[in-house]
Design an enzyme around this catalytic site. Structure first.
Site, PDB file in Angstrom:
ATOM      1  N   ARG A   7       0.849  -1.185   0.000  1.00  0.00           N
ATOM      2  CA  ARG A   7       0.000   0.000   0.000  1.00  0.00           C
ATOM      3  C   ARG A   7       0.891   1.243   0.000  1.00  0.00           C
ATOM      4  O   ARG A   7       1.977   1.247   0.579  1.00  0.00           O
ATOM      5  CB  ARG A   7      -0.908   0.018   1.232  1.00  0.00           C
ATOM      6  CG  ARG A   7      -1.905   1.181   1.212  1.00  0.00           C
ATOM      7  CD  ARG A   7      -2.686   1.290   2.512  1.00  0.00           C
ATOM      8  NE  ARG A   7      -3.526   2.491   2.492  1.00  0.00           N
ATOM      9  CZ  ARG A   7      -4.018   3.077   3.566  1.00  0.00           C
ATOM     10  NH1 ARG A   7      -3.754   2.581   4.773  1.00  0.00           N
ATOM     11  NH2 ARG A   7      -4.762   4.160   3.462  1.00  0.00           N
ATOM     12  N   HIS A   8       0.427   2.302  -0.648  1.00  0.00           N
ATOM     13  CA  HIS A   8       1.167   3.561  -0.679  1.00  0.00           C
ATOM     14  C   HIS A   8       1.405   4.102   0.729  1.00  0.00           C
ATOM     15  O   HIS A   8       0.711   3.733   1.685  1.00  0.00           O
ATOM     16  CB  HIS A   8       0.397   4.609  -1.499  1.00  0.00           C
ATOM     17  CG  HIS A   8      -0.943   4.943  -0.907  1.00  0.00           C
ATOM     18  ND1 HIS A   8      -1.102   5.821   0.139  1.00  0.00           N
ATOM     19  CD2 HIS A   8      -2.191   4.492  -1.207  1.00  0.00           C
ATOM     20  CE1 HIS A   8      -2.377   5.911   0.456  1.00  0.00           C
ATOM     21  NE2 HIS A   8      -3.066   5.112  -0.334  1.00  0.00           N
ATOM     22  N   GLU A  10       1.663   7.228   3.685  1.00  0.00           N
ATOM     23  CA  GLU A  10       0.662   8.186   4.170  1.00  0.00           C
ATOM     24  C   GLU A  10       0.628   9.449   3.312  1.00  0.00           C
ATOM     25  O   GLU A  10       1.658   9.987   2.912  1.00  0.00           O
ATOM     26  CB  GLU A  10       0.957   8.576   5.612  1.00  0.00           C
ATOM     27  CG  GLU A  10      -0.105   9.504   6.214  1.00  0.00           C
ATOM     28  CD  GLU A  10       0.331  10.160   7.502  1.00  0.00           C
ATOM     29  OE1 GLU A  10      -0.108   9.699   8.567  1.00  0.00           O
ATOM     30  OE2 GLU A  10       1.116  11.133   7.443  1.00  0.00           O
ATOM     31  N   THR A  11      -0.589   9.939   3.067  1.00  0.00           N
ATOM     32  CA  THR A  11      -0.776  11.203   2.367  1.00  0.00           C
ATOM     33  C   THR A  11      -1.258  12.277   3.350  1.00  0.00           C
ATOM     34  O   THR A  11      -1.606  11.975   4.494  1.00  0.00           O
ATOM     35  CB  THR A  11      -1.841  11.069   1.259  1.00  0.00           C
ATOM     36  OG1 THR A  11      -3.134  10.892   1.880  1.00  0.00           O
ATOM     37  CG2 THR A  11      -1.557   9.900   0.337  1.00  0.00           C
ATOM     38  N   TRP A  13      -4.044  13.749   3.185  1.00  0.00           N
ATOM     39  CA  TRP A  13      -5.451  13.464   3.489  1.00  0.00           C
ATOM     40  C   TRP A  13      -5.577  12.280   4.444  1.00  0.00           C
ATOM     41  O   TRP A  13      -6.490  12.252   5.268  1.00  0.00           O
ATOM     42  CB  TRP A  13      -6.237  13.212   2.206  1.00  0.00           C
ATOM     43  CG  TRP A  13      -6.700  14.492   1.550  1.00  0.00           C
ATOM     44  CD1 TRP A  13      -6.262  15.763   1.829  1.00  0.00           C
ATOM     45  CD2 TRP A  13      -7.685  14.614   0.523  1.00  0.00           C
ATOM     46  NE1 TRP A  13      -6.904  16.673   1.030  1.00  0.00           N
ATOM     47  CE2 TRP A  13      -7.784  16.004   0.212  1.00  0.00           C
ATOM     48  CE3 TRP A  13      -8.468  13.715  -0.185  1.00  0.00           C
ATOM     49  CZ2 TRP A  13      -8.655  16.487  -0.761  1.00  0.00           C
ATOM     50  CZ3 TRP A  13      -9.332  14.193  -1.159  1.00  0.00           C
ATOM     51  CH2 TRP A  13      -9.429  15.571  -1.437  1.00  0.00           C
ATOM     52  N   ASN A  14      -4.690  11.283   4.338  1.00  0.00           N
ATOM     53  CA  ASN A  14      -4.679  10.213   5.333  1.00  0.00           C
ATOM     54  C   ASN A  14      -4.505  10.811   6.719  1.00  0.00           C
ATOM     55  O   ASN A  14      -5.198  10.441   7.676  1.00  0.00           O
ATOM     56  CB  ASN A  14      -3.523   9.236   5.086  1.00  0.00           C
ATOM     57  CG  ASN A  14      -3.753   8.291   3.932  1.00  0.00           C
ATOM     58  OD1 ASN A  14      -2.804   7.868   3.274  1.00  0.00           O
ATOM     59  ND2 ASN A  14      -5.005   7.933   3.649  1.00  0.00           N
ATOM     60  N   GLN A  20     -10.134   9.573   0.199  1.00  0.00           N
ATOM     61  CA  GLN A  20      -9.416   9.979  -1.005  1.00  0.00           C
ATOM     62  C   GLN A  20      -9.997   9.388  -2.280  1.00  0.00           C
ATOM     63  O   GLN A  20     -10.154  10.087  -3.269  1.00  0.00           O
ATOM     64  CB  GLN A  20      -7.941   9.546  -0.889  1.00  0.00           C
ATOM     65  CG  GLN A  20      -7.227  10.222   0.253  1.00  0.00           C
ATOM     66  CD  GLN A  20      -5.804   9.720   0.420  1.00  0.00           C
ATOM     67  OE1 GLN A  20      -4.875  10.498   0.420  1.00  0.00           O
ATOM     68  NE2 GLN A  20      -5.641   8.414   0.576  1.00  0.00           N
ATOM     69  N   GLY A  21     -10.257   8.079  -2.254  1.00  0.00           N
ATOM     70  CA  GLY A  21     -10.716   7.441  -3.476  1.00  0.00           C
ATOM     71  C   GLY A  21      -9.696   7.634  -4.582  1.00  0.00           C
ATOM     72  O   GLY A  21      -8.503   7.389  -4.410  1.00  0.00           O
ATOM     73  N   GLU A  83      -7.369   3.233  -6.410  1.00  0.00           N
ATOM     74  CA  GLU A  83      -8.306   2.983  -5.319  1.00  0.00           C
ATOM     75  C   GLU A  83      -9.739   3.022  -5.852  1.00  0.00           C
ATOM     76  O   GLU A  83     -10.003   3.489  -6.974  1.00  0.00           O
ATOM     77  CB  GLU A  83      -8.110   4.047  -4.229  1.00  0.00           C
ATOM     78  CG  GLU A  83      -8.984   3.908  -2.992  1.00  0.00           C
ATOM     79  CD  GLU A  83      -8.828   2.580  -2.279  1.00  0.00           C
ATOM     80  OE1 GLU A  83      -9.437   1.593  -2.759  1.00  0.00           O
ATOM     81  OE2 GLU A  83      -8.122   2.532  -1.255  1.00  0.00           O
ATOM     82  N   GLY A 158      -5.250   0.539  -0.275  1.00  0.00           N
ATOM     83  CA  GLY A 158      -5.819  -0.358   0.717  1.00  0.00           C
ATOM     84  C   GLY A 158      -7.052  -1.091   0.240  1.00  0.00           C
ATOM     85  O   GLY A 158      -7.209  -2.296   0.472  1.00  0.00           O
TER      86      GLY A 158
END
Length: 265
Positions: A7-8, A10-11, A13-14, A20-21, A83, A158
């Site tokens: 999984r990527h 953290e952003t 927005w996370n 996020q979608g 996503e 995710g």
């Protein structure tokens, strides 16, 4: 063949708790640190292919990992690894989704939305059925394009990773028994003669010794029996026997699988 899904990181927005979608959101400062930590797990390893979601949070994670590999295949950007499209949920906080879409978020988290998988998320987003079809077709294609004995790194999201496992374990349309993959967590599948087997799930030990703190741990091979019982699967479930030096993690109330086959520090 080995398929490694990550999984990527953290952003921003996370960090803010926003949905996020398919919105393209940059990594946070913490996320860039997670990429560096995850990269150390792969330093000097060989991958024959790297396939990434085309969203920047996944591509930037893939780029960081690629920089430490013994081999350097080109990163293939694939929009079908994005996503789930969450429609009008995108950019909203969890509380705002609950206010604007009463019951929908609760149903999704409880797994009851799986039963009505044609329901479109966020009014104009994707359905669970569409997500499963997209993700399933993508994984089938990647496997068919890759050769025996190859290692393939898929950097994605995710929701995509959960969907892959729910389908593989025959859990689609049931409650949601898997805790979502953490940022930069590693999930590994083995493919032999077309059959797919889960070797590890949600391995985030590079994020520190407390990555799964607060949950119950089952050490070594007995973890498989616990997972089969927890998920209501049969003995022929496509789950590998964990090695002696690994741990399986279940939620404190033993209702969800947190991680599987994670090497111990």
């Amino acid at each position: 063949m080995e398929i490694v899904l990550i999984r990527h990181a953290e952003t921003v927005w996370n960090a803010e708790g926003r949905w996020q979608g398919q919105t393209d959101v940059a990594l946070s400062e913490k996320g860039r640190g997670e990429v560096r930590r995850a990269s150390e797990r792969f330093r000097g390893q060989r991958f024959d292919r790297i396939v990434s979601s085309d969203l920047s949070r996944a591509f930037d994670t893939a780029s960081g990992i690629a920089g430490v590999l013994a081999s350097l295949p080109p990163i293939e950007r694939d929009p079908s690894l994005r996503e789930m499209n969450l429609g009008r949920w995108c950019g909203l906080l969890h509380a705002e989704v609950l206010a604007k879409f009463p019951g929908e978020l609760t149903s999704l988290q409880a797994g009851t939305l799986e039963e009505g998988s044609a329901h479109r998320i966020g009014v104009d987003g994707e359905t669970l059925r569409e997500l499963a079809a997209r993700v399933g077709a993508t994984l089938d294609r990647v496997i068919s394009e890759s050769g025996e004995g190859e290692r393939v790194l898929l950097v994605t999201h995710g929701g995509v990773i959960r969907t892959v496992l729910m389908a593989m374990l025959g859990l689609a349309g049931t409650r949601r028994p898997l805790v979502g993959a953490r940022n930069t967590a590693i999930t590994t599948l083995e493919v032999r003669n077309g059959a797919r087997v889960l070797r590890s799930y949600n391995d985030a030990r590079h994020l520190g010794p407390h990555a799964h703190e607060g949950h119950e741990e089952i050490v070594g091979p007995s973890g498989r029996a616990h997972v089969i019982s927890l998920l209501g699967l049969g003995e022929d479930a496509p789950i590998a026997l964990p090695a002696d030096g690994t741990t399986t993690v279940v939620s404190r109330d033993r209702r969800q699988l947190v991680a599987f086959g994670v090497p111990r520090a």
